[in-house]
Design a protein around this motif. Sequence first.
Motif, mmCIF file in Angstrom:
data_model
loop_
_atom_site.group_PDB
_atom_site.id
_atom_site.type_symbol
_atom_site.label_atom_id
_atom_site.label_comp_id
_atom_site.label_asym_id
_atom_site.label_seq_id
_atom_site.Cartn_x
_atom_site.Cartn_y
_atom_site.Cartn_z
ATOM 1 N N ASN A 130 -88.784 5.934 -78.379
ATOM 2 C CA ASN A 130 -88.867 5.721 -79.826
ATOM 3 C C ASN A 130 -87.475 5.743 -80.469
ATOM 4 N N HIS A 131 -86.649 6.641 -79.983
ATOM 5 C CA HIS A 131 -85.282 6.751 -80.496
ATOM 6 C C HIS A 131 -84.508 5.458 -80.265
ATOM 7 N N LEU A 132 -84.551 4.929 -79.050
ATOM 8 C CA LEU A 132 -83.824 3.696 -78.736
ATOM 9 C C LEU A 132 -84.325 2.520 -79.568
ATOM 10 N N VAL A 133 -85.630 2.383 -79.677
ATOM 11 C CA VAL A 133 -86.205 1.277 -80.435
ATOM 12 C C VAL A 133 -85.863 1.397 -81.916
ATOM 13 N N ASP A 134 -85.899 2.619 -82.435
ATOM 14 C CA ASP A 134 -85.576 2.840 -83.848
ATOM 15 C C ASP A 134 -84.125 2.470 -84.141
ATOM 16 N N VAL A 135 -83.217 2.880 -83.261
ATOM 17 C CA VAL A 135 -81.807 2.530 -83.445
ATOM 18 C C VAL A 135 -81.638 1.014 -83.393
ATOM 19 N N ALA A 136 -82.292 0.376 -82.432
ATOM 20 C CA ALA A 136 -82.187 -1.078 -82.280
ATOM 21 C C ALA A 136 -82.705 -1.819 -83.503
ATOM 22 N N MET A 137 -83.757 -1.295 -84.121
ATOM 23 C CA MET A 137 -84.412 -1.980 -85.241
ATOM 24 C C MET A 137 -83.771 -1.705 -86.598
ATOM 25 N N THR A 138 -83.054 -0.593 -86.724
ATOM 26 C CA THR A 138 -82.600 -0.179 -88.052
ATOM 27 C C THR A 138 -81.092 -0.056 -88.218
ATOM 28 N N MET A 139 -80.335 -0.078 -87.119
ATOM 29 C CA MET A 139 -78.894 0.150 -87.215
ATOM 30 C C MET A 139 -78.095 -1.024 -86.661
ATOM 31 N N ASP A 140 -76.814 -1.001 -86.925
ATOM 32 C CA ASP A 140 -75.909 -1.998 -86.352
ATOM 33 C C ASP A 140 -76.032 -1.956 -84.829
ATOM 34 N N GLY A 141 -75.933 -3.121 -84.194
ATOM 35 C CA GLY A 141 -76.113 -3.197 -82.748
ATOM 36 C C GLY A 141 -75.170 -2.323 -81.944
ATOM 37 N N ASN A 142 -74.003 -2.028 -82.482
ATOM 38 C CA ASN A 142 -73.055 -1.157 -81.790
ATOM 39 C C ASN A 142 -73.588 0.265 -81.637
ATOM 40 N N TYR A 143 -74.466 0.679 -82.548
ATOM 41 C CA TYR A 143 -75.065 2.005 -82.421
ATOM 42 C C TYR A 143 -76.091 2.032 -81.284
ATOM 43 N N LEU A 144 -76.743 0.900 -81.047
ATOM 44 C CA LEU A 144 -77.660 0.828 -79.914
ATOM 45 C C LEU A 144 -76.868 0.963 -78.619
ATOM 46 N N VAL A 145 -75.716 0.292 -78.544
ATOM 47 C CA VAL A 145 -74.851 0.431 -77.373
ATOM 48 C C VAL A 145 -74.459 1.902 -77.201
ATOM 49 N N THR A 146 -74.159 2.555 -78.303
ATOM 50 C CA THR A 146 -73.803 3.983 -78.285
ATOM 51 C C THR A 146 -74.950 4.815 -77.732
ATOM 52 N N ALA A 147 -76.165 4.499 -78.157
ATOM 53 C CA ALA A 147 -77.348 5.255 -77.736
ATOM 54 C C ALA A 147 -77.656 5.075 -76.259
ATOM 55 N N LEU A 148 -77.185 3.984 -75.657
ATOM 56 C CA LEU A 148 -77.473 3.705 -74.254
ATOM 57 C C LEU A 148 -76.482 4.356 -73.298
ATOM 58 N N ILE A 149 -75.335 4.769 -73.800
ATOM 59 C CA ILE A 149 -74.293 5.317 -72.927
ATOM 60 C C ILE A 149 -74.677 6.621 -72.236
ATOM 61 N N PRO A 150 -75.316 7.590 -72.917
ATOM 62 C CA PRO A 150 -75.628 8.843 -72.235
ATOM 63 C C PRO A 150 -76.350 8.677 -70.897
ATOM 64 N N CYS A 151 -77.328 7.814 -70.836
ATOM 65 C CA CYS A 151 -78.041 7.575 -69.577
ATOM 66 C C CYS A 151 -77.089 7.028 -68.519
ATOM 67 N N ALA A 152 -76.260 6.065 -68.922
ATOM 68 C CA ALA A 152 -75.366 5.403 -67.975
ATOM 69 C C ALA A 152 -74.246 6.318 -67.487
ATOM 70 N N ARG A 153 -73.764 7.219 -68.339
ATOM 71 C CA ARG A 153 -72.635 8.070 -67.950
ATOM 72 C C ARG A 153 -73.083 9.405 -67.361
#
Length: 238
Positions: A130-153
């Motif tokens: 829900n967090h990822l989808v909410d960021v993707a739908m409501t914020m600048d796309g760069n924030y979605l990239v930000t939200a995806l980093i924790p899993c990757a790092r």
Amino acid sequence: MMNYSAAILVVLFAFLENGVVGEELSDYLWKQTAKYHQEALVSNYIQGIRAVSLDPTEFGAYNVQDAVYVYWFKESIDIAAVRTTDTALKQFLQNKSKSHDVEYKKAFKAWHINDPNGIHLGSACQNYVNHLVDVAMTMDGNYLVTALIPCARLWPWLGQQIGADSGKFGIYNKWVQENLNPSYTGYTTYEQVINEAFANGTITKEKALQVYGESMMGEVAFFNSVSKTIRQGLHEEL
């Protein structure tokens, strides 16, 4: 008129208030969420894997949900790609979507998942999605990239902490080698995007930390969503 020394102090104070002078946003976010790295390391799932004492049913339940999480990871990227007007960001997101399309389909095949909506996610995984989808739908796309980093790092860091290359994980060796590879550096491509966005004033440090921190907490909660591990040594008796 402010003298030269006083002006320098004002500038330094402004920098130090928001992080170390010259520090990249990505490194700032990682350092600010250090307590969650440790919480992930001592979580039920990671410690169960480390001790080769995780109940196989819990392992399966986690990974079925994780496959659906990757599906929504990809879907959130698609949402952000459609919404952004930044050509470079759109191309970056579209490229990541393609790679994660392959990843989730591979996981679906392994776990015999046909329809992701047919899987009932636990609250930890659902909240993270829900967090990822909410960021993707409501914020600048760069924030979605930000939200995806924790899993990757976080995952390669966990691999470093538990010695993922040691081959001491019994039936979980394959999973550890494929998922907690300490040599993985793919997260740096995401970090380059947000570092540039921050330098350009597209995103703020405060909001980035809020988004990034929530994703880190999502990782910890999901790792702890499995039950306590089975009794130490039980696998040796089987």
